[in-house]
Design an enzyme around this catalytic site. Structure first.
Site, mmCIF file in Angstrom:
data_model
loop_
_atom_site.group_PDB
_atom_site.id
_atom_site.type_symbol
_atom_site.label_atom_id
_atom_site.label_comp_id
_atom_site.label_asym_id
_atom_site.label_seq_id
_atom_site.Cartn_x
_atom_site.Cartn_y
_atom_site.Cartn_z
ATOM 1 N N SER A 15 0.812 -1.229 0.000
ATOM 2 C CA SER A 15 0.000 0.000 0.000
ATOM 3 C C SER A 15 0.843 1.275 0.000
ATOM 4 C CB SER A 15 -0.917 0.011 1.225
ATOM 5 O OG SER A 15 -1.611 1.241 1.259
ATOM 6 N N LYS A 66 -13.854 -4.142 1.899
ATOM 7 C CA LYS A 66 -14.715 -2.962 1.722
ATOM 8 C C LYS A 66 -16.199 -3.263 1.982
ATOM 9 C CE LYS A 66 -11.658 -0.615 -1.535
ATOM 10 N NZ LYS A 66 -11.494 -0.014 -2.855
ATOM 11 N N ASN A 87 -14.642 2.555 1.706
ATOM 12 C CA ASN A 87 -13.171 2.605 1.748
ATOM 13 C C ASN A 87 -12.663 3.613 2.775
ATOM 14 O OD1 ASN A 87 -13.564 5.074 0.515
ATOM 15 N ND2 ASN A 87 -11.972 4.777 -1.022
ATOM 16 N N ASP A 103 -13.913 6.158 -3.970
ATOM 17 C CA ASP A 103 -13.285 5.635 -5.193
ATOM 18 C C ASP A 103 -13.838 6.284 -6.467
ATOM 19 O OD1 ASP A 103 -11.456 3.937 -3.994
ATOM 20 O OD2 ASP A 103 -12.799 2.208 -4.010
ATOM 21 N N GLY A 130 -17.474 -6.159 -10.555
ATOM 22 C CA GLY A 130 -17.132 -6.433 -9.167
ATOM 23 C C GLY A 130 -17.283 -5.171 -8.327
ATOM 24 N N ALA A 132 -15.180 -2.777 -7.559
ATOM 25 C CA ALA A 132 -14.617 -1.535 -8.107
ATOM 26 C C ALA A 132 -15.574 -0.925 -9.128
ATOM 27 C CB ALA A 132 -13.262 -1.822 -8.750
ATOM 28 N N ASN A 152 -19.135 -7.598 -18.647
ATOM 29 C CA ASN A 152 -18.387 -8.400 -17.676
ATOM 30 C C ASN A 152 -18.238 -9.824 -18.197
ATOM 31 O OD1 ASN A 152 -17.076 -8.591 -15.083
ATOM 32 N ND2 ASN A 152 -18.763 -9.914 -14.432
HETATM 33 P P1 NAP Z 1 -13.573 -7.978 -7.681
HETATM 34 O O1 NAP Z 1 -14.769 -7.532 -6.914
HETATM 35 O O2 NAP Z 1 -12.904 -9.250 -7.326
HETATM 36 O O3 NAP Z 1 -14.040 -8.055 -9.236
HETATM 37 C C1 NAP Z 1 -13.135 -8.478 -10.204
HETATM 38 C C2 NAP Z 1 -13.703 -8.182 -11.576
HETATM 39 O O4 NAP Z 1 -12.685 -8.471 -12.544
HETATM 40 C C3 NAP Z 1 -14.916 -9.015 -11.951
HETATM 41 O O5 NAP Z 1 -15.756 -8.253 -12.767
HETATM 42 C C4 NAP Z 1 -14.271 -10.172 -12.730
HETATM 43 O O6 NAP Z 1 -15.141 -10.794 -13.652
HETATM 44 C C5 NAP Z 1 -13.222 -9.424 -13.482
HETATM 45 N N1 NAP Z 1 -12.100 -10.270 -13.946
HETATM 46 C C6 NAP Z 1 -11.124 -10.819 -13.199
HETATM 47 N N2 NAP Z 1 -10.268 -11.505 -13.994
HETATM 48 C C7 NAP Z 1 -10.721 -11.373 -15.256
HETATM 49 C C8 NAP Z 1 -10.262 -11.852 -16.525
HETATM 50 N N3 NAP Z 1 -9.169 -12.603 -16.636
HETATM 51 N N4 NAP Z 1 -10.962 -11.519 -17.634
HETATM 52 C C9 NAP Z 1 -12.078 -10.742 -17.532
HETATM 53 N N5 NAP Z 1 -12.566 -10.273 -16.369
HETATM 54 C C10 NAP Z 1 -11.886 -10.583 -15.239
HETATM 55 O O7 NAP Z 1 -12.411 -6.865 -7.660
HETATM 56 P P2 NAP Z 1 -12.634 -5.288 -7.519
HETATM 57 O O8 NAP Z 1 -12.673 -4.925 -6.086
HETATM 58 O O9 NAP Z 1 -13.786 -4.927 -8.390
HETATM 59 O O10 NAP Z 1 -11.260 -4.693 -8.088
HETATM 60 C C11 NAP Z 1 -10.980 -4.651 -9.495
HETATM 61 C C12 NAP Z 1 -9.660 -3.924 -9.723
HETATM 62 O O11 NAP Z 1 -9.767 -2.548 -9.399
HETATM 63 C C13 NAP Z 1 -8.519 -4.473 -8.844
HETATM 64 O O12 NAP Z 1 -7.447 -4.799 -9.708
HETATM 65 C C14 NAP Z 1 -8.136 -3.315 -7.940
HETATM 66 O O13 NAP Z 1 -6.746 -3.281 -7.707
HETATM 67 C C15 NAP Z 1 -8.577 -2.109 -8.743
HETATM 68 N N6 NAP Z 1 -8.891 -0.942 -7.893
HETATM 69 C C16 NAP Z 1 -8.139 0.182 -8.049
HETATM 70 C C17 NAP Z 1 -8.405 1.313 -7.261
HETATM 71 C C18 NAP Z 1 -7.566 2.561 -7.413
HETATM 72 O O14 NAP Z 1 -7.621 3.427 -6.541
HETATM 73 N N7 NAP Z 1 -6.816 2.685 -8.480
HETATM 74 C C19 NAP Z 1 -9.453 1.300 -6.340
HETATM 75 C C20 NAP Z 1 -10.236 0.131 -6.226
HETATM 76 C C21 NAP Z 1 -9.933 -0.993 -7.007
HETATM 77 P P3 NAP Z 1 -16.071 -12.032 -13.193
HETATM 78 O O15 NAP Z 1 -17.267 -11.423 -12.536
HETATM 79 O O16 NAP Z 1 -16.377 -12.726 -14.459
HETATM 80 O O17 NAP Z 1 -15.249 -12.868 -12.246
#
Ligand code: NAP
Length: 276
Positions: A15, A66, A87, A103, A130, A132, A152
């Site tokens: 982090s 979260k 968050n 976010d 998901g 995010a 998705n």
């Molecule tokens: P999550 O709830 O686990 O959701 C993951 C999402 O990614 C789902 O829609 C999943 O699809 C999809 N996915 C995963 N692998 C995939 C693949 N190989 N091909 C296609 N789709 C795929 O995770 P989250 O909390 O939403 O976080 C998502 C990303 O956002 C993370 O990498 C996180 O680091 C980033 N993030 C960044 C910030 C920032 O401040 N920059 C803030 C928050 C989050 P399925 O539903 O089909 O499994």
């Protein structure tokens, strides 16, 4: 007495939040310390109550907690209610735990203010359904796009998300489309999947990017396949999630301290290429 804040997650070693908030505190001359806390998966709720009892004033919450943070709050901001995830926790003197989600604010600030890319009347493609992706929808709709399409890998999840937000926001232009039906070009494409973290390829067609498009990868700190794809498509503006990270942190800082830190120097510190 010096006020204490921190970020809770698992894992948490990576982090950047302590660096960011320590810099904010310097910039705004606030007397605070900010640490990172690794919490075991089964210990989240008791750990938060312990932090509260120890007098910590507020916490950032990151993956995978979260949604559980949302469930323990006594009060929730509108943004947190839409996101169903929190968050930012603020502990008040009277024992109340308030939850917010910064976010969506962070991404919109980065795109529309820092990079001056207006989303008004634009077509937006949001990839992912998901946590995010969910945390962005209200903020994206508030930016008045022409259309918001959500896609998705597991399409059912996109359909459910769209149905929920269409009803809550009374917005006709939120649509779910499977990957196979993505044909037209978009002005803004946001990758809210975690595919970049695992180095997975997203199978995206070539035709998705308008000549003036912005492509936004929420993952930061690595050259993901989405960023490579965006540059092959000659997108005008290609951004990773570092700006969102900094801006969501600044909004948390504001919630806790009532002061808005300037975020400019954070980009200089991290050698990020950004124009203002
Ligand atoms: P999550 O709830 O686990 O959701 C993951 C999402 O990614 C789902 O829609 C999943 O699809 C999809 N996915 C995963 N692998 C995939 C693949 N190989 N091909 C296609 N789709 C795929 O995770 P989250 O909390 O939403 O976080 C998502 C990303 O956002 C993370 O990498 C996180 O680091 C980033 N993030 C960044 C910030 C920032 O401040 N920059 C803030 C928050 C989050 P399925 O539903 O089909 O499994």
């Amino acid at each position: 007495m010096t006020d204490k804040y921190g970020v809770v997650g698992n894992p948490i070693a990576h982090s950047l939040s302590p660096k960011i908030h320590t810099e904010f505190a310097k910039l705004t001359q606030q007397d605070l310390i900010y640490d990172k806390y690794l919490v075991e998966l089964e210990e989240f709720e008791p750990a938060i109550l312990k932090f509260q009892q120890q007098g910590i004033k507020g916490l950032n919450i990151t993956a995978p907690f979260k949604e559980r943070a949302y469930a323990i709050c006594n009060e929730l901001s509108i943004r947190a209610q839409y996101a169903k995830a929190v968050n930012t926790l603020k502990f008040s003197m009277n024992g109340i735990i308030s939850g917010d989600n910064t976010d969506g604010f962070g991404l919109i600030k980065d795109v529309t203010i820092n990079h001056r890319f207006s989303l008004t009347d634009k077509s937006i493609l949001l990839i992912g359904a998901g946590g995010a992706a969910r945390s962005l929808i209200k903020s994206l709709v508030d930016a008045n796009p022409k259309q918001l399409v959500i896609t998705n890998r597991t399409f059912d999840k996109a359909i459910k998300l769209v149905a929920e937000f269409k009803q809550k926001l009374n917005h006709a232009s939120i649509v779910a489309k499977p990957f196979s039906e993505l044909i037209t070009a978009y002005d803004c494409i946001i990758n809210a999947t975690s595919a970049g973290l695992t180095d997975d390829q997203l199978e995206l067609p070539r035709s998705l990017v308008h000549s003036n498009a912005c492509c936004y990868e929420m993952v930061y700190g690595k050259q993901t396949s989405f960023l490579n794809w965006a540059s092959q498509q000659n997108a005008k503006l290609i951004l990773d999630g570092f700006g969102m990270l900094v801006e969501q942190a600044a909004e948390s800082f504001f919630i806790w301290r009532g002061v808005r830190p300037s975020t400019k120097s954070l980009y200089i510190l991290k050698n990020y290429d950004r124009t203002r």
